[in-house]
Design a protein around this motif. Structure first.
Motif, PDB file in Angstrom:
ATOM      1  N   LEU A  28       9.391   4.713   6.172  1.00 49.09           N
ATOM      2  CA  LEU A  28       8.068   5.224   5.811  1.00 49.09           C
ATOM      3  C   LEU A  28       7.742   4.882   4.354  1.00 49.09           C
TER       4      LEU A  28
ATOM      5  N   ARG B  98       6.778   1.223   4.126  1.00 48.01           N
ATOM      6  CA  ARG B  98       5.423   0.988   4.651  1.00 48.01           C
ATOM      7  C   ARG B  98       4.362   1.443   3.658  1.00 48.01           C
ATOM      8  N   ARG B  99       4.543   2.618   3.087  1.00 46.48           N
ATOM      9  CA  ARG B  99       3.560   3.118   2.124  1.00 46.48           C
ATOM     10  C   ARG B  99       3.583   2.294   0.843  1.00 46.48           C
TER      11      ARG B  99
ATOM     12  N   MET C 190       1.517  -0.652   1.432  1.00 50.47           N
ATOM     13  CA  MET C 190       0.101  -0.289   1.342  1.00 50.47           C
ATOM     14  C   MET C 190      -0.320  -0.204  -0.124  1.00 50.47           C
ATOM     15  N   SER C 191       0.516   0.403  -0.949  1.00 47.21           N
ATOM     16  CA  SER C 191       0.239   0.524  -2.374  1.00 47.21           C
ATOM     17  C   SER C 191       0.128  -0.857  -3.009  1.00 47.21           C
TER      18      SER C 191
ATOM     19  N   ASP D  53      -2.691   5.230  -5.135  1.00 48.77           N
ATOM     20  CA  ASP D  53      -1.297   5.660  -5.263  1.00 48.77           C
ATOM     21  C   ASP D  53      -1.165   7.177  -5.275  1.00 48.77           C
TER      22      ASP D  53
ATOM     23  N   LEU E 294      -1.590   8.226  -1.578  1.00 47.28           N
ATOM     24  CA  LEU E 294      -0.458   7.758  -0.770  1.00 47.28           C
ATOM     25  C   LEU E 294       0.824   8.499  -1.122  1.00 47.28           C
TER      26      LEU E 294
ATOM     27  N   LEU F   3       3.063  10.908   1.198  1.00 44.45           N
ATOM     28  CA  LEU F   3       4.441  10.490   1.425  1.00 44.45           C
ATOM     29  C   LEU F   3       5.412  11.644   1.173  1.00 44.45           C
TER      30      LEU F   3
ATOM     31  N   ASP G  82       5.161  14.219   3.879  1.00 47.32           N
ATOM     32  CA  ASP G  82       5.757  13.735   5.136  1.00 47.32           C
ATOM     33  C   ASP G  82       7.283  13.751   5.077  1.00 47.32           C
TER      34      ASP G  82
END
Length: 170
Positions: free
Chosen positions: A29, A32-33, A36-37, A53, A56, A60, A63
């Motif tokens: 995870l 993946r993030r 994205m960042s 950021d 996200l 994060l 989660d």
């Protein structure tokens, strides 16, 4: 997410294998993030990546805490002695975000620790293409590093709770 009533909850992992599985899921995870960042950082709009950021990173951390059964709501459901142990373990491993509600201020504090990232990323915006790629790379590495540190802190707290027998007397 934190404003809604928490109806889904995960227990602290019940074995070392469970902790290892949750740790690996969370590391995926994080990657993946971080990608994205990095993708947002490559867009040559100063400031966009910082705002992205913040969001996200807050999601994060929430989660990851949830996956390990260490969100604030989940910890509050533990018996008092295990609640204290969870917070003590979080402090001892430097996991200042374990069991915390992620606010904009908390995220800003953490990202300020990686101040080099913001300066380097913003400076990179003014150098065409190469600067954008460098900005994305720096963003990915910094985001991943912070995320991995939080995953490891949560895994250590979960391990402490496992050793203390949180599942035996639940």
């Amino acid at each position: 997410m934190s404003s809604k009533k928490d109806t889904h909850w995960t227990l602290v992992p019940a074995s070392e294998n469970d902790i290892a599985a949750v740790r690996e899921r969370c590391r995926q995870l994080v990657r993946r993030r971080a990608m994205m960042s990095a993708g947002v950082a490559a867009v040559p709009v100063p400031g966009l990546d910082i705002v992205s950021d913040l969001r996200l990173f807050a999601l994060l951390i929430d989660d990851i805490n949830q996956e390990f059964g260490l969100s604030q709501q989940q910890i509050e459901r533990l018996k008092p002695k295990f609640r204290v142990l969870a917070y003590e373990a979080a402090i001892s491993v430097g996991g200042m975000l374990v069991g915390k509600v992620m606010t904009r201020e908390v995220v800003l504090q953490v990202l300020k620790r990686t101040g080099f990232k913001a300066v380097a990323k913003q400076a990179g915006k003014f150098v065409p293409l190469a600067g954008q790629l460098a900005s994305a790379g720096i963003g990915f590495l910094a985001f991943r590093q912070i995320g991995y540190q939080h995953v490891d802190a949560c895994a250590k707290v979960a391990q402490e709770l496992l050793v203390a027998g949180v599942h035996q007397s639940a």
